[in-house]
Design a protein around this motif. Structure first.
Motif, PDB file in Angstrom:
ATOM      1  N   VAL A 157       0.862  -1.171   0.000  1.00 56.08           N
ATOM      2  CA  VAL A 157       0.000   0.000   0.000  1.00 56.08           C
ATOM      3  C   VAL A 157       0.903   1.227   0.000  1.00 56.08           C
ATOM      4  N   VAL A 158       0.653   2.130  -0.946  1.00 56.84           N
ATOM      5  CA  VAL A 158       1.511   3.299  -1.158  1.00 56.84           C
ATOM      6  C   VAL A 158       0.713   4.578  -0.930  1.00 56.84           C
ATOM      7  N   ALA A 159       1.317   5.513  -0.190  1.00 57.22           N
ATOM      8  CA  ALA A 159       0.716   6.830   0.032  1.00 57.22           C
ATOM      9  C   ALA A 159       1.328   7.841  -0.925  1.00 57.22           C
ATOM     10  N   ASP A 160       0.612   8.959  -1.084  1.00 56.36           N
ATOM     11  CA  ASP A 160       1.020  10.032  -1.979  1.00 56.36           C
ATOM     12  C   ASP A 160       0.925  11.336  -1.199  1.00 56.36           C
ATOM     13  N   ASP A 161       1.911  12.225  -1.351  1.00 60.98           N
ATOM     14  CA  ASP A 161       1.890  13.437  -0.543  1.00 60.98           C
ATOM     15  C   ASP A 161       1.130  14.597  -1.179  1.00 60.98           C
ATOM     16  N   GLU A 162       0.489  14.350  -2.324  1.00 68.00           N
ATOM     17  CA  GLU A 162      -0.324  15.385  -2.955  1.00 68.00           C
ATOM     18  C   GLU A 162      -1.816  15.171  -2.736  1.00 68.00           C
ATOM     19  N   ASN A 163      -2.194  14.023  -2.209  1.00 62.13           N
ATOM     20  CA  ASN A 163      -3.593  13.742  -1.889  1.00 62.13           C
ATOM     21  C   ASN A 163      -3.609  12.718  -0.764  1.00 62.13           C
ATOM     22  N   ASN A 164      -4.786  12.321  -0.338  1.00 63.76           N
ATOM     23  CA  ASN A 164      -4.895  11.405   0.802  1.00 63.76           C
ATOM     24  C   ASN A 164      -5.295   9.997   0.397  1.00 63.76           C
ATOM     25  N   VAL A 165      -5.084   9.668  -0.877  1.00 62.31           N
ATOM     26  CA  VAL A 165      -5.460   8.365  -1.394  1.00 62.31           C
ATOM     27  C   VAL A 165      -4.352   7.353  -1.104  1.00 62.31           C
ATOM     28  N   LEU A 166      -4.744   6.212  -0.544  1.00 59.85           N
ATOM     29  CA  LEU A 166      -3.837   5.079  -0.354  1.00 59.85           C
ATOM     30  C   LEU A 166      -4.123   4.077  -1.461  1.00 59.85           C
ATOM     31  N   ARG A 167      -3.084   3.567  -2.081  1.00 62.14           N
ATOM     32  CA  ARG A 167      -3.242   2.728  -3.267  1.00 62.14           C
ATOM     33  C   ARG A 167      -2.554   1.380  -3.082  1.00 62.14           C
ATOM     34  N   LEU A 168      -3.238   0.312  -3.489  1.00 62.11           N
ATOM     35  CA  LEU A 168      -2.711  -1.048  -3.400  1.00 62.11           C
ATOM     36  C   LEU A 168      -2.114  -1.448  -4.740  1.00 62.11           C
ATOM     37  N   TYR A 169      -0.817  -1.821  -4.723  1.00 63.12           N
ATOM     38  CA  TYR A 169      -0.120  -2.213  -5.948  1.00 63.12           C
ATOM     39  C   TYR A 169       0.482  -3.602  -5.817  1.00 63.12           C
ATOM     40  N   ASP A 170       0.566  -4.270  -6.953  1.00 60.13           N
ATOM     41  CA  ASP A 170       1.376  -5.476  -7.092  1.00 60.13           C
ATOM     42  C   ASP A 170       2.829  -5.010  -7.183  1.00 60.13           C
ATOM     43  N   ARG A 171       3.664  -5.439  -6.243  1.00 59.41           N
ATOM     44  CA  ARG A 171       5.040  -4.944  -6.175  1.00 59.41           C
ATOM     45  C   ARG A 171       5.861  -5.286  -7.409  1.00 59.41           C
ATOM     46  N   ALA A 172       5.500  -6.348  -8.120  1.00 59.80           N
ATOM     47  CA  ALA A 172       6.339  -6.835  -9.215  1.00 59.80           C
ATOM     48  C   ALA A 172       5.895  -6.351 -10.584  1.00 59.80           C
ATOM     49  N   ARG A 173       4.807  -5.593 -10.658  1.00 55.87           N
ATOM     50  CA  ARG A 173       4.256  -5.233 -11.963  1.00 55.87           C
ATOM     51  C   ARG A 173       4.180  -3.734 -12.157  1.00 55.87           C
ATOM     52  N   SER A 174       4.361  -3.313 -13.405  1.00 57.68           N
ATOM     53  CA  SER A 174       3.980  -1.954 -13.791  1.00 57.68           C
ATOM     54  C   SER A 174       2.477  -1.982 -13.999  1.00 57.68           C
ATOM     55  N   LYS A 191      -8.043  19.049   2.258  1.00 57.99           N
ATOM     56  CA  LYS A 191      -6.743  19.228   1.616  1.00 57.99           C
ATOM     57  C   LYS A 191      -5.823  18.081   2.029  1.00 57.99           C
ATOM     58  N   GLU A 192      -4.655  18.025   1.369  1.00 61.60           N
ATOM     59  CA  GLU A 192      -3.755  16.909   1.624  1.00 61.60           C
ATOM     60  C   GLU A 192      -3.156  16.947   3.025  1.00 61.60           C
ATOM     61  N   VAL A 193      -3.044  15.746   3.608  1.00 65.08           N
ATOM     62  CA  VAL A 193      -2.351  15.568   4.881  1.00 65.08           C
ATOM     63  C   VAL A 193      -0.843  15.651   4.673  1.00 65.08           C
ATOM     64  N   ASP A 194      -0.414  15.514   3.420  1.00 65.30           N
ATOM     65  CA  ASP A 194       1.013  15.463   3.082  1.00 65.30           C
ATOM     66  C   ASP A 194       1.650  14.259   3.758  1.00 65.30           C
ATOM     67  N   ILE A 195       1.054  13.078   3.508  1.00 67.80           N
ATOM     68  CA  ILE A 195       1.546  11.843   4.114  1.00 67.80           C
ATOM     69  C   ILE A 195       2.994  11.614   3.700  1.00 67.80           C
ATOM     70  N   GLU A 196       3.863  11.396   4.682  1.00 70.21           N
ATOM     71  CA  GLU A 196       5.289  11.237   4.396  1.00 70.21           C
ATOM     72  C   GLU A 196       5.921  10.010   5.044  1.00 70.21           C
ATOM     73  N   GLY A 197       5.269   9.389   6.002  1.00 66.41           N
ATOM     74  CA  GLY A 197       5.872   8.241   6.660  1.00 66.41           C
ATOM     75  C   GLY A 197       4.812   7.252   7.088  1.00 66.41           C
ATOM     76  N   ALA A 198       5.199   5.986   7.202  1.00 63.54           N
ATOM     77  CA  ALA A 198       4.258   4.950   7.611  1.00 63.54           C
ATOM     78  C   ALA A 198       5.017   3.766   8.191  1.00 63.54           C
ATOM     79  N   THR A 199       4.359   3.054   9.093  1.00 61.20           N
ATOM     80  CA  THR A 199       4.899   1.810   9.611  1.00 61.20           C
ATOM     81  C   THR A 199       3.749   0.944  10.085  1.00 61.20           C
ATOM     82  N   ARG A 200       4.033  -0.347  10.248  1.00 65.40           N
ATOM     83  CA  ARG A 200       2.973  -1.293  10.602  1.00 65.40           C
ATOM     84  C   ARG A 200       3.363  -2.089  11.836  1.00 65.40           C
TER      85      ARG A 200
END
Length: 458
Positions: A157-174, A191-200
């Motif tokens: 799951v990847v965050a973006d610092d221009e919006n608050n959308v979290l996106r699920l990607y296949d790590r091995a594929r474009s 407005k954006e939270v400017d997400i910059e860090g994450a941990t689980r």
């Protein structure tokens, strides 16, 4: 008495019937649809994204239809011969091999029976070749990737610092994201939270905003946000649910620093008019728990350096009750700052594995420039998470390609020979296609993308 037809008469009728003209077969106009009207690739790209082409024609078996590219508006980017279509059923896969950087409109044609045809236009964008293309993939849909969390099964799951959308990607594929979540309404922000860090930790993912001013030195409340999500499932079946948020961590940090003699200048770094990405600014970009702890978390700072001079050390500040800050809204409690020698670089991400082996992604504190980031170097450092222990450089990272290295997906066993780590770029400021447009400002989400790559640690 009824007359019976003789054998000769019956034969004559059969012959006459056979001589009648057969009913003519008619074919409709073929149909063609594209799964997306926009597509991005890269010169020399490996495993670039494809488009699904769905075709049909009334009166014809779909296997009799052919699909091809019949025209290209810019052959220097891709010609019709660079388009490959595979499959014979109703749904075919179309791939493009880029010749050069830029844009082209490709005419995709289906030819059916009866000589009938139909076309669609595919708008294609190709970015430049990068180093080690076999180890590179592209996550599309956003370009400003800023944090990532592994969710198992080869997905992240990847965050973006221009919006608050979290996106699920296949790590091995474009590929485009398999699933997205936007918790803006639950966070009470527009407005954006400017997400910059994450941990689980277990099924809880902790996310932090930058906590700093915006680039114009203005305080924007959504950036002063940390929040949690709860993970269920794994891999392609991953789901996220909103947890809780806390919106005073910046205030707590400034008060703590003031109470300790303004050692790090947090009050000055957060003052009105102060841009966050200065050597004496205030900007958080990393988040990870201390060794063996589920309560103490390190905040990694892009700015300031300690001291705030060229060659200064990178700064971590431990929040000793980070779990309670989120679970019950407790005021944050801090331990002593941890100052690490990263060769004058700052923390761009920090991540550990289950064996408490840490990797720190070190990079410039400065603001990004036109083609992706400053000219400063990037490097990976190994650390044991213990204050007072020195980190050790494991790799220098390439900086000639667009985008700045921004996120560590997962930390491998750092004792294993040839250990490989996957990183993701923030490509938002990069001119990917040679038209002078920053990736974050591109009109079509299919053309926005962040590069991910694997590196072998030495």
């Amino acid at each position: 008495m009824k007359k019976q037809l003789g054998t000769a008469a019956i034969a004559a009728l059969v012959v006459a019937g056979a001589a009648l003209p057969a009913h003519a077969v008619t074919y409709g106009t073929p149909t063609i649809t594209l799964s997306s009207s926009h597509l991005s690739g890269a010169v020399g790209g490996v495993g670039d994204q494809t488009v699904s082409v769905t075709v049909g024609q009334s009166g014809a078996d779909v296997s009799a239809l052919t699909v091809s590219a019949s025209a290209s508006s810019r052959a220097s980017v891709a010609t019709t011969g660079d388009v490959t279509v595979t499959g014979t059923g109703a749904v075919r896969q179309l791939a493009v091999t880029a010749r050069g950087r830029g844009y082209t409109d490709l005419t995709v044609k289906v030819t059916g029976l009866g000589g009938k045809t139909a076309t669609k236009t595919l708008s294609y964008a190709a970015s430049a070749a990068v180093q080690n293309p076999a180890d590179a993939r592209y996550f599309s849909g956003a370009s400003d990737s800023s944090a990532a969390v592994d969710v198992g099964g080869g997905y992240t799951v990847v965050a973006d610092d221009e919006n608050n959308v979290l996106r699920l990607y296949d790590r091995a594929r474009s590929a485009a994201p398999l699933r997205t979540w936007d918790f803006s309404s639950r966070l009470g922000v527009t407005k954006e939270v400017d997400i910059e860090g994450a941990t689980r930790i277990g099924d809880t993912v902790y996310w932090t905003g930058s906590l700093g001013n915006n680039k114009d030195g203005e305080y924007k409340a959504p950036r002063n946000t940390v929040f949690t999500t709860t993970v269920s499932g794994s891999g392609s079946g991953t789901q996220l649910a909103y947890g809780r948020s806390y919106k005073k961590l910046r205030d707590d940090l400034v008060a703590w620093d003031e109470a300790n003699g303004d050692r790090y200048g947090f009050a000055a770094g957060t003052a009105a008019g102060e841009a966050p990405k200065q050597i004496d600014g205030f900007n958080v970009e990393g988040l990870e728990f201390a060794p063996g702890s589920t309560t103490t978390a390190y905040l990694g700072f892009r700015a300031p350096l300690a001291p705030a001079v060229p060659g200064g050390k990178a700064l971590l500040v431990p929040v000793t009750n980070f779990d309670k800050v989120l679970s019950s809204g407790s005021e944050a409690v801090f331990g002593s700052g941890v100052e690490l020698d990263l060769g004058g670089l700052a923390v761009r991400d920090i991540r550990k594995n289950a064996a408490n082996q840490y990797l720190i992604l070190a990079g410039p504190w400065a603001e990004a420039v036109a083609n992706g980031d400053s000219a400063d170097p990037y490097a990976l450092y190994q650390w044991d998470g213990v204050p007072g222990h020195a980190p050790v450089k494991r790799a220098d990272l390439p900086t000639t390609d667009p985008g700045g290295w921004e996120a560590i997906v997962e930390v491998p066993d750092l004792t294993a020979p040839g250990a490989r780590v996957q990183l993701i770029t923030d490509s938002g400021s990069a001119d990917l296609y040679g038209d002078g447009v920053a990736a974050k400002d591109l009109t079509h989400p299919e053309w926005k993308k962040a590069r991910t790559a694997w590196f072998t640690l030495t």
